[in-house]
Motif scaffolding. Structure first.
Motif, mmCIF file in Angstrom:
data_model
loop_
_atom_site.group_PDB
_atom_site.id
_atom_site.type_symbol
_atom_site.label_atom_id
_atom_site.label_comp_id
_atom_site.label_asym_id
_atom_site.label_seq_id
_atom_site.Cartn_x
_atom_site.Cartn_y
_atom_site.Cartn_z
ATOM 1 N N ALA A 11 0.808 -1.217 0.000
ATOM 2 C CA ALA A 11 0.000 0.000 0.000
ATOM 3 C C ALA A 11 0.839 1.263 0.000
ATOM 4 C CB ALA A 11 -0.928 0.008 1.218
ATOM 5 N N LEU A 12 2.068 1.193 0.543
ATOM 6 C CA LEU A 12 2.814 2.420 0.823
ATOM 7 C C LEU A 12 4.160 2.524 0.108
ATOM 8 C CD1 LEU A 12 2.147 2.416 4.680
ATOM 9 C CD2 LEU A 12 0.917 3.749 2.947
ATOM 10 N N GLU A 13 4.711 1.414 -0.347
ATOM 11 C CA GLU A 13 6.026 1.438 -0.984
ATOM 12 C C GLU A 13 5.823 1.464 -2.500
ATOM 13 O OE1 GLU A 13 9.895 1.031 -2.262
ATOM 14 O OE2 GLU A 13 8.357 -0.436 -2.832
ATOM 15 N N ASP A 14 6.420 2.420 -3.180
ATOM 16 C CA ASP A 14 6.121 2.667 -4.592
ATOM 17 C C ASP A 14 6.345 1.443 -5.471
ATOM 18 O OD1 ASP A 14 5.311 5.231 -4.101
ATOM 19 O OD2 ASP A 14 7.265 6.136 -4.529
ATOM 20 N N ARG A 15 7.457 0.719 -5.243
ATOM 21 C CA ARG A 15 7.723 -0.438 -6.093
ATOM 22 C C ARG A 15 6.729 -1.558 -5.833
ATOM 23 N NH1 ARG A 15 14.091 -0.234 -4.720
ATOM 24 N NH2 ARG A 15 13.177 0.696 -2.853
ATOM 25 N N ALA A 16 6.385 -1.760 -4.562
ATOM 26 C CA ALA A 16 5.454 -2.825 -4.208
ATOM 27 C C ALA A 16 4.034 -2.497 -4.662
ATOM 28 C CB ALA A 16 5.479 -3.066 -2.702
ATOM 29 N N LYS A 17 3.713 -1.205 -4.755
ATOM 30 C CA LYS A 17 2.367 -0.808 -5.201
ATOM 31 C C LYS A 17 2.091 -1.284 -6.630
ATOM 32 C CE LYS A 17 2.365 3.632 -3.889
ATOM 33 N NZ LYS A 17 1.836 5.007 -3.695
ATOM 34 N N LYS A 18 3.140 -1.440 -7.434
ATOM 35 C CA LYS A 18 2.951 -1.929 -8.802
ATOM 36 C C LYS A 18 2.435 -3.370 -8.791
ATOM 37 C CE LYS A 18 6.643 1.147 -10.288
ATOM 38 N NZ LYS A 18 8.068 1.243 -10.665
ATOM 39 N N THR A 19 2.908 -4.164 -7.842
ATOM 40 C CA THR A 19 2.400 -5.521 -7.680
ATOM 41 C C THR A 19 0.944 -5.484 -7.241
ATOM 42 O OG1 THR A 19 4.601 -6.330 -7.059
ATOM 43 C CG2 THR A 19 2.704 -7.710 -6.462
ATOM 44 N N THR A 20 0.663 -4.618 -6.278
ATOM 45 C CA THR A 20 -0.706 -4.498 -5.764
ATOM 46 C C THR A 20 -1.681 -4.185 -6.890
ATOM 47 O OG1 THR A 20 0.153 -3.701 -3.648
ATOM 48 C CG2 THR A 20 -2.163 -3.270 -4.117
ATOM 49 N N LYS A 21 -1.324 -3.220 -7.726
ATOM 50 C CA LYS A 21 -2.215 -2.826 -8.826
ATOM 51 C C LYS A 21 -2.354 -3.956 -9.852
ATOM 52 C CE LYS A 21 0.118 1.035 -9.415
ATOM 53 N NZ LYS A 21 0.567 2.330 -9.992
ATOM 54 N N ALA A 22 -1.237 -4.671 -10.102
ATOM 55 C CA ALA A 22 -1.293 -5.770 -11.067
ATOM 56 C C ALA A 22 -2.212 -6.884 -10.571
ATOM 57 C CB ALA A 22 0.109 -6.320 -11.314
ATOM 58 N N VAL A 23 -2.111 -7.227 -9.300
ATOM 59 C CA VAL A 23 -2.953 -8.280 -8.732
ATOM 60 C C VAL A 23 -4.416 -7.851 -8.738
ATOM 61 C CG1 VAL A 23 -3.489 -9.578 -6.629
ATOM 62 C CG2 VAL A 23 -1.112 -9.284 -7.337
#
Length: 705
Positions: free
Chosen positions: A465-477
């Protein structure tokens, strides 16, 4: 023959007395510490699982056979101990019968003249000899004098190992001598089958005296070996089955153990809680299961050879962590068993030894050793006797954090952020739903209750939710679930950190607080099924929340996406012509045995060519972020993420894929450093498996992390 029986029985009584005395000492030392009733309760309630563990791990040598040829050599040497028990029955029977009747032609009733048994005895004895040769070669080849830290035997007590190999050799050659002599005197129970004994007999004279001396030598060496075993690391011959029986299932990973005092789970709301007894501060705070770990360590160094900290020149060796505690326990053992009154009359040196802390600059374990651990589980996975290194580390961390308030300063910032903001970065909880605004479809936020049409709660996690790189995974899922028609919702600002960083740091109180808060939120919302992108969240929700009453059906996003692809609800059609190497997240792989689904997804994407790194799956190498290391500086040795990326680069990949936000960050940071130094091509990126899948499903460029 009477004199043989007298000498043999006297030797036996003396050896058994010495061995029994040592065993009693070991038992008294082990029970000095607190009880572990949960171990006994689990073993009692899961007999089937325990029987399977004995068959697979002890008798089948499953873990050791991963290491060939040493595993094969150990398999035969171990089975020699079991099968050659029949030879000792024959030997004792011979000297007793010889003393009574004058003829030492004893055989085991019913099966004692069966040629198959004679062949099996000789075969396993020859195999044992070959195993000893293999062990000798392996130890010479891997000598610490030659390889230094690169040897898995570095730090082990080498003299004791050579002594044991020598004693086993003596047992085997005297076995053949005694059996061959019996063949020539007519006292041998097998008419055929014992090929090796018969071969030795062909070069020996027929002599009753030789047979009698050989019998005594064989029994004598066995008895001396018994006394050596109970006083050495080879005590594992007897304790390994016990350690396997009482180990945590499935393999001491997954959930961290609950904190206990005197065998009872700690209740942090108890006003009478003795805060000075949280965790393990001295050796006497170790449970009997911990002592069983000490006794069972074979000093083989398999854990050490797989440890990411040790492999990057840090001071942590899982093997030495156990051995240093064991050596200290033996040093203080006589005084631990004394009464308080007896201790009061000891000298200052003794009292100082008793008060020696487990962790400290002058303690048994140096703080740098304790804080180098990433909780990756490689040590536990590879240990052939189920030693639980991570449990020892967590218990010591708990004492350091909650009693001594002694831990890396940067981790203190993370703790304060968790306390005040519910996430390690200290960002506002209102930012947890910001990523939703970047999507072109609606994502439902839970408002008190989960809608009846919602199948999964999507646990986004702090990084997602908060880390920019990890947010890309969140949006993809989220987009993949939307395309597949899976109804899901998110908690948004109602979500807080699962508490994994706090628990792995040793701050059990904070973990407990965060976990209970989240469980209350989930239960009030009526959540039954959860999908999580972070393996740390996945592990905590699935394995640790049940300890506090929060039981849910939890899946990792790669598991759900692989299922949706198999069902045809997600169809990867656009080729991705790339060579990809996959990095196994420790808390997804070793801790939860999820290896196939991420690979299955990539296998379904057209054009993808996969290349495994040398260390993968259960031998995968950590990214360096676990065990709350994500929020601590790595000041010692080579950076673990750099070591992992160096290994990935040997496959010459176009892309490195993974399935964990922590791994994305750690590997991404190292890749960027490699690009800046010209060691990696500019196009190399690290992405989540879901990002590859969405690219193929939609035919759009993947957003690199």
């Amino acid at each position: 023959m009477l004199w043989v029986a007298i000498i043999g029985l006297v030797m036996t009584v003396a050896a058994l007395a010495l061995a029994a005395r040592r065993v009693l000492f070991l038992y008294k030392l082990a029970v000095v510490g607190p009880p572990a009733p949960e171990r006994i309760e689990y073993a009692r309630n899961n007999v089937g699982a325990e029987v399977k563990a004995q068959l697979v791990e002890v008798l089948g040598q499953k873990k050791l056979l991963k290491w060939t040829p040493s595993g094969v050599a150990h398999f035969f040497v171990m089975w020699a101990f079991f099968i050659l028990l029949t030879v000792y029955i024959e030997a004792y029977g011979a000297i007793i019968q010889g003393a009574i009747t004058g003829r030492a032609n004893f055989h085991i009733p019913i099966i004692g003249t069966w040629p198959v048994l004679g062949f099996l005895q000789d075969f396993i004895a020859v195999a044992c000899l070959l195993g000893l040769v293999a062990f000798t070669v392996i130890r010479i080849k891997n000598s610490p004098k030659r390889l230094g830290r690169g040897s898995r035997f570095s730090g082990s007590h080498l003299g004791g190992a050579w002594l044991v190999l020598f004693m086993i050799f003596n047992i085997i050659w005297t076995l053949f001598l005694a059996r061959a002599a019996a063949v020539n005197t007519g006292n041998f129970p097998y008419a055929s089958g014992a090929f090796a004994s018969e071969a030795v007999a062909s070069v020996l004279p027929a002599s009753h005296l030789l047979e009698e001396i050989a019998l005594l030598l064989h029994i004598g060496f066995m008895l001396v070996f018994l006394v050596i075993v109970v006083n050495s690391k080879h005590l594992h011959i007897f304790t390994a089955p016990l350690n396997v029986m009482f180990s945590r299932r499935p393999d001491a990973m997954g959930a961290a153990p609950e904190m206990r005092i005197d065998g009872k789970v700690v209740d942090f709301e108890d006003e009478d809680l003795d805060g000075d007894r949280l965790g393990r501060g001295k050796i006497e705070d170790t449970t009997w299961k911990g002592f069983l770990d000490f006794y069972t360590c074979t000093e083989c160094g398999r854990c050490q050879s797989q440890c990411p900290a040790w492999n990057t020149d840090k001071p942590l060796s899982p093997k030495m962590l156990i051995l240093d505690q064991r050596d200290h326990a033996f040093a203080v053992a006589p005084y631990l068993m004394m009464s308080e009154e007896q201790r009061a009359h000891q000298g200052q040196d003794v009292l100082a030894l008793l008060e020696k802390p487990l962790v400290g600059e002058d303690g048994v374990i140096h703080p740098d050793v304790l804080w180098s651990c990433t909780n990756c589980g490689a040590c536990v996975e590879q240990c052939p006797v189920d030693i639980e290194h991570i449990d020892h580390i967590l218990d010591m961390r708990r004492y350091q954090v909650m009693v001594e308030s002694n831990f890396p300063s940067e981790a203190g910032v993370m703790v304060k952020n968790l306390e005040n903001k519910g996430n390690p970065w200290g960002m506002s909880e209102m930012k947890r739903a910001d990523w939703i605004e970047e999507l072109d479809f609606e994502v439902q936020l839970v408002d008190e209750k989960l809608g009846e049409d919602i199948e999964y709660l999507f646990w986004v996690g702090c990084a997602g939710a908060l880390e920019d790189r990890a947010k890309k995974t969140t949006k993809a899922v989220a987009e993949l679930l939307h395309i597949a028609g899976v109804k899901f919702a998110v908690l948004g600002p109602m979500e807080a950190c699962t508490g994994d960083p706090a628990r792995r740091l040793g701050m059990e109180f904070l973990f407990n607080m965060l976990a209970q808060q989240n469980i209350e939120t989930l239960n009030e919302a009526g959540v039954k099924k959860i999908v999580a992108t972070c393996p740390h969240c996945f592990n905590t929700l699935a394995n640790e929340y049940p300890q506090l009453g929060g039981t849910y059906e939890v899946v990792h996003h790669t598991q759900l996406l692989a299922k949706l692809v198999d069902e045809g609800k997600l169809v990867p059609v656009t080729p991705i012509e790339e060579k990809i190497t996959y990095h196994d997240p420790c808390f997804l792989g070793r801790h939860n045995k999820v290896y196939s689904q991420p690979r299955d997804i990539m296998a379904k994407v057209p054009g993808v060519k996969t290349q495994e790194m040398h260390r993968h799956k259960d031998r995968g190498f950590c990214c360096g972020a676990g065990g709350a290391r994500m929020w601590m500086e790595e000041r010692l040795g080579k950076r673990i993420n750099t070591e992992r990326v160096d290994e990935a680069l040997t496959t010459d990949p176009d892309t490195i894929s993974t399935a964990c936000p922590f791994c994305l960050v750690m590997l991404g940071d190292s890749i960027n450093e490699k690009k800046n130094s010209g060691e990696a091509k500019e196009t190399l990126e690290v992405v989540d498996v879901s990002q590859l899948l969405i690219k193929s499903v939609k035919g759009e460029p993947v957003e690199a992390s």
